[in-house]
Write an enzyme that holds these catalytic residues in place. Structure first.
Site, short mmCIF file in Angstrom:
data_model
loop_
_atom_site.label_atom_id
_atom_site.label_comp_id
_atom_site.label_asym_id
_atom_site.label_seq_id
_atom_site.Cartn_x
_atom_site.Cartn_y
_atom_site.Cartn_z
CE LYS A 1 -3.33 5.26 -1.57
NZ LYS A 1 -4.40 5.80 -2.42
CE1 TYR B 1 -3.66 2.59 0.85
CE2 TYR B 1 -2.08 3.42 2.44
CZ TYR B 1 -3.24 3.58 1.72
OH TYR B 1 -3.98 4.74 1.86
#
Ligand SMILES: NC(=O)c1ccc[n+]([C@@H]2O[C@H](COP(=O)([O-])OP(=O)(O)OC[C@H]3O[C@@H](n4cnc5c(N)ncnc54)[C@H](O)[C@@H]3O)[C@@H](O)[C@H]2O)c1
Length: 296
Positions: free
Chosen positions: A198, A194
């Site tokens: 990002k 994750y």
């Protein structure tokens, strides 16, 4: 399935009605650079959470906003937001079921919305998922799933929206939702994929901003591209993390200078600023809103 449209509500009067009526020769409009009347936006991940809250801010500024989300039906909070939408503002809120991984449907949905209105003024790309586990706990399928939504899906949505904005000569704005997790490792949460998805969004922002900023040279209107990096905000995504490990909440609250988590409504102003002409000289930037989490 498309959900239309709002019941009249008891929302407050439009801001123009609440302004003092002074000298007739002076403008009745204030901060017109924030006005989105007549503009059309798409918002991925707009079925709930941050995407929906920011979508509602655009509606209040007068925009026609189309929320695109993989939920077959939007959550109750979407219906409530639709009911709050006040037609006298000029804005409206609509729902379409769309998975950002389905490239064909993304292209179709973006072109359908643009063709219906003869324009597309921008995209807010908020669809995203998390996968909380340490690196050894990620299978290749887990890695692919996160990247296919947070990176590839977001990339597809940005390019398909940009094609329509160029086709209809709309000099608009694209806002990609990244995270403070894109440039720091998060105390209290192991989410290596994750976090790196990002980080990729922050770099994509700069690259697309460079490619699309000066399209006037080709006869098309330039598009600004920025990203938003929220700190920890109370949404369903975060509640799921707290349900697994309640300690995380305490760590996150103590890790920022305000000593609390953010609320989705604290991102309304940023969404309006970044998607309106108010930010006309801003592109390729990452706006951090995190209660000071990354400032110490
Ligand atoms: N909540 C936070 O603390 C926080 C912090 C930083 C960044 N973010 C980012 O903000 C964005 C919104 O997060 P949120 O907290 O509101 O989470 P959320 O889970 O409440 O909302 C995410 C939305 O994206 C939708 N979605 C997921 N996969 C999709 C897909 N394949 N196609 C279409 N829609 C899909 C979900 O259905 C959901 O409605 C995410 O990109 C998230 O990474 C959140």
């Amino acid at each position: 399935m498309a959900y239309d449209h709002a019941e009249p509500s008891d929302a407050p009067a439009p801001i123009q009605e609440r302004q003092p009526m002074g000298d007739k020769d002076r403008t009745q409009k204030r901060f017109s650079e924030f006005d989105l009347q007549g503009k059309v936006f798409t918002v991925t991940g707009g079925g709930r959470g941050l995407g929906l809250t920011m979508a509602e801010a655009l509606v209040e500024a007068g925009a026609q906003v189309h929320c695109l989300d993989r939920l077959s039906e939007p959550e109750n909070e979407f219906i409530q937001a639709q009911n709050r939408a006040n037609p006298t503002y000029g804005g409206s809120l609509h729902y379409h079921c769309m998975d950002v991984r389905d490239a064909e449907n993304v292209a179709h949905t973006m072109s359908h919305i643009a063709d219906m209105n003869g324009r597309l003024d921008g995209l807010l790309a908020a669809a995203g998922i998390n996968h909380v586990d340490n690196a050894f706990g990620h299978t290749q399928a887990d890695v692919n799933e996160v990247l296919s939504i947070n990176y590839t899906g977001l990339f597809t949505c940005a390019t398909e929206a940009a094609k329509q904005m160029m086709k209809y000569q709309c000099p608009g704005s694209i806002l990609l939702v990244s995270s403070i997790s894109g440039f720091m490792a998060n105390k209290g949460m192991c989410a290596p994929v994750y976090n790196s998805s990002k980080a990729a969004v922050i770099q994509l922002t700069r690259s697309l901003a460079m490619e699309w900023g000066q399209l006037e040279k080709t006869g098309k209107k330039g598009i600004r591209v920025n990203c938003l990096c929220p700190g920890h905000v109370c949404t369903a995504m975060v509640e799921e993390i707290f349900a697994r490990d309640p300690e995380t909440k305490k760590i996150w609250e103590s890790e920022n200078m305000l000593g609390r988590l953010g609320r989705p409504d604290e991102f309304r102003g940023a969404a309006l600023y970044l998607l309106s002409n108010a930010s006309s000289f801003m592109t390729g930037a990452a706006l951090v809103i995190d209660g000071g989490h990354t400032a110490w």
